[in-house]
Write a protein that holds these residues in place. Structure first.
Motif, mmCIF file in Angstrom:
data_model
loop_
_atom_site.group_PDB
_atom_site.id
_atom_site.type_symbol
_atom_site.label_atom_id
_atom_site.label_comp_id
_atom_site.label_asym_id
_atom_site.label_seq_id
_atom_site.Cartn_x
_atom_site.Cartn_y
_atom_site.Cartn_z
ATOM 1 N N ASP A 68 -86.688 -53.643 26.622
ATOM 2 C CA ASP A 68 -87.906 -53.136 27.261
ATOM 3 C C ASP A 68 -89.166 -53.417 26.450
ATOM 4 O O ASP A 68 -90.259 -52.994 26.820
ATOM 5 N N SER A 69 -89.031 -54.164 25.346
ATOM 6 C CA SER A 69 -90.196 -54.496 24.531
ATOM 7 C C SER A 69 -91.096 -55.485 25.255
ATOM 8 O O SER A 69 -90.622 -56.451 25.868
ATOM 9 N N GLU A 70 -92.400 -55.259 25.159
ATOM 10 C CA GLU A 70 -93.368 -56.131 25.825
ATOM 11 C C GLU A 70 -93.529 -57.472 25.120
ATOM 12 O O GLU A 70 -94.184 -58.373 25.644
ATOM 13 N N VAL A 71 -92.946 -57.598 23.923
ATOM 14 C CA VAL A 71 -93.021 -58.873 23.207
ATOM 15 C C VAL A 71 -91.654 -59.543 23.055
ATOM 16 O O VAL A 71 -91.529 -60.520 22.331
ATOM 17 N N LYS A 72 -90.645 -59.028 23.742
ATOM 18 C CA LYS A 72 -89.295 -59.588 23.559
ATOM 19 C C LYS A 72 -89.249 -61.086 23.856
ATOM 20 O O LYS A 72 -88.785 -61.882 23.039
ATOM 21 N N GLU A 73 -89.697 -61.491 25.039
ATOM 22 C CA GLU A 73 -89.629 -62.901 25.417
ATOM 23 C C GLU A 73 -90.516 -63.778 24.534
ATOM 24 O O GLU A 73 -90.214 -64.954 24.310
ATOM 25 N N LEU A 74 -91.608 -63.203 24.038
ATOM 26 C CA LEU A 74 -92.561 -63.972 23.246
ATOM 27 C C LEU A 74 -92.239 -63.982 21.755
ATOM 28 O O LEU A 74 -92.844 -64.747 20.994
ATOM 29 N N PHE A 75 -91.293 -63.156 21.343
ATOM 30 C CA PHE A 75 -91.016 -62.987 19.918
ATOM 31 C C PHE A 75 -90.716 -64.323 19.239
ATOM 32 O O PHE A 75 -91.341 -64.668 18.220
ATOM 33 N N TYR A 76 -89.787 -65.089 19.780
ATOM 34 C CA TYR A 76 -89.405 -66.348 19.127
ATOM 35 C C TYR A 76 -90.551 -67.362 19.099
ATOM 36 O O TYR A 76 -90.875 -67.895 18.025
ATOM 37 N N PRO A 77 -91.192 -67.677 20.240
ATOM 38 C CA PRO A 77 -92.262 -68.679 20.178
ATOM 39 C C PRO A 77 -93.454 -68.245 19.322
ATOM 40 O O PRO A 77 -94.086 -69.085 18.675
ATOM 41 N N ILE A 78 -93.759 -66.938 19.287
ATOM 42 C CA ILE A 78 -94.857 -66.472 18.439
ATOM 43 C C ILE A 78 -94.517 -66.682 16.968
ATOM 44 O O ILE A 78 -95.324 -67.201 16.189
ATOM 45 N N MET A 79 -93.317 -66.284 16.575
ATOM 46 C CA MET A 79 -92.903 -66.450 15.182
ATOM 47 C C MET A 79 -92.830 -67.933 14.806
ATOM 48 O O MET A 79 -93.261 -68.334 13.719
ATOM 49 N N ALA A 80 -92.298 -68.739 15.703
ATOM 50 C CA ALA A 80 -92.195 -70.176 15.432
ATOM 51 C C ALA A 80 -93.576 -70.789 15.275
ATOM 52 O O ALA A 80 -93.792 -71.661 14.417
ATOM 53 N N PHE A 81 -94.518 -70.341 16.097
ATOM 54 C CA PHE A 81 -95.889 -70.855 16.009
ATOM 55 C C PHE A 81 -96.528 -70.506 14.670
ATOM 56 O O PHE A 81 -97.107 -71.368 14.003
ATOM 57 N N PHE A 82 -96.422 -69.241 14.272
ATOM 58 C CA PHE A 82 -97.066 -68.836 13.024
ATOM 59 C C PHE A 82 -96.356 -69.415 11.797
ATOM 60 O O PHE A 82 -96.961 -69.538 10.739
ATOM 61 N N GLN A 83 -95.096 -69.782 11.942
ATOM 62 C CA GLN A 83 -94.407 -70.475 10.853
ATOM 63 C C GLN A 83 -95.029 -71.840 10.593
ATOM 64 O O GLN A 83 -95.157 -72.282 9.459
ATOM 65 N N ASN A 84 -95.409 -72.504 11.678
ATOM 66 C CA ASN A 84 -95.912 -73.873 11.564
ATOM 67 C C ASN A 84 -96.871 -74.131 12.714
ATOM 68 O O ASN A 84 -96.439 -74.398 13.836
ATOM 69 N N THR A 85 -98.170 -74.037 12.452
ATOM 70 C CA THR A 85 -99.161 -74.185 13.515
ATOM 71 C C THR A 85 -99.508 -75.646 13.800
ATOM 72 O O THR A 85 -100.298 -75.921 14.703
ATOM 73 N N SER A 86 -98.923 -76.564 13.041
ATOM 74 C CA SER A 86 -99.146 -77.995 13.286
ATOM 75 C C SER A 86 -97.821 -78.749 13.163
ATOM 76 O O SER A 86 -97.649 -79.611 12.288
ATOM 77 N N PRO A 87 -96.861 -78.440 14.024
ATOM 78 C CA PRO A 87 -95.537 -79.040 13.897
ATOM 79 C C PRO A 87 -95.501 -80.513 14.295
ATOM 80 O O PRO A 87 -96.205 -80.942 15.202
ATOM 81 N N THR A 88 -94.675 -81.272 13.581
ATOM 82 C CA THR A 88 -94.427 -82.661 13.941
ATOM 83 C C THR A 88 -93.413 -82.694 15.082
ATOM 84 O O THR A 88 -92.867 -81.658 15.486
ATOM 85 N N THR A 89 -93.139 -83.877 15.578
ATOM 86 C CA THR A 89 -92.140 -84.017 16.640
ATOM 87 C C THR A 89 -90.777 -83.517 16.176
ATOM 88 O O THR A 89 -90.074 -82.818 16.919
ATOM 89 N N SER A 90 -90.407 -83.831 14.949
ATOM 90 C CA SER A 90 -89.119 -83.370 14.429
ATOM 91 C C SER A 90 -89.121 -81.860 14.226
ATOM 92 O O SER A 90 -88.090 -81.199 14.433
#
Length: 222
Positions: A174-196
């Motif tokens: 029921d968390s309002e950020v459940k679906e967004l949790f992974y992409p948000i964390m992945a984004f802040f880990q690397n805000t300029s990711p390469t193709t790999s």
């Protein structure tokens, strides 16, 4: 008019969504462009946007993130044609009331990324939580409650993506950020990711089509 970032985000999200589920969803791109650029009031655009999704059920997962994009586009482009104080009028208050159950927390993050761009600063998770959302302030405890899963797991910005995926699975349904949790964390880990880098993010994703579409939206605003 459609804000260039929004236009780029629509294209990138549809491409990513299609890449990871082979749904052939990019054919809907002209329909979305027509909605976002339409000379119409906001609620009419909402109805038009919903019709595109109704006509393309395989895209359903993107309905609310695209509503966020429609809202961002309104703030960036449409509001220029209205009175300076439009966002303080009863008309806008009525729109906010009608759309209380629409959109996701992606909207706040996109607003933050626009602010980062304006101020020429790099997006950082701690800055987003403490300086933009003000989750530590007493008067912003609703934001603290909503973002509690992310606040409690900030260390994941330094952790393997496999660990991010594992923790994402434990976020309450029921968390309002459940679906967004992974992409948000992945984004802040690397805000300029390469193709790999993107491929690694995809390989560890909870829901590849959705997660990668959201990631591409965020990268479009970075």
């Amino acid at each position: 008019m459609t804000d260039p970032k929004v236009s780029k985000a629509i294209t990138a999200a549809l491409q990513a969504f299609n890449q990871y589920n082979s749904a052939g969803t990019e054919a809907a791109k002209p329909d979305f462009e027509a909605v976002f650029s339409a000379e119409a009031d906001f609620m009419t655009k909402v109805d038009l946007l919903d019709k595109v999704f109704d006509d393309n059920p395989r895209l359903e997962e993107l309905r609310e993130p695209f509503f966020d994009l429609l809202m961002i586009n309104f703030f960036s482009e449409d509001v220029k044609k209205l009175e300076d104080d439009y966002l303080e009028t009863p008309e806008w208050e009525d729109i906010e009331e009608q759309t209380l159950d629409r959109g996701t927390e992606l909207l706040n993050l996109l607003l933050y990324l626009n602010e980062c761009d304006d101020e020429d600063i790099e997006p950082e998770l701690e800055d987003y939580l403490k300086e933009f959302l003000l989750v530590d302030e007493d008067e912003f405890q609703d934001e603290h409650r909503i973002y509690e899963p992310i606040i409690a797991n900030q260390i994941l910005v330094e952790s393997p993506l496999s660990e991010v995926k594992k923790v994402a699975g434990s976020v309450p349904e029921d968390s309002e950020v459940k679906e967004l949790f992974y992409p948000i964390m992945a984004f802040f880990q690397n805000t300029s990711p390469t193709t790999s880098d993107k491929q690694e993010i995809a390989d560890n994703a909870v829901n590849q089509p959705f997660d990668m579409a959201v990631l591409e939206i965020l990268l479009s605003f970075k």
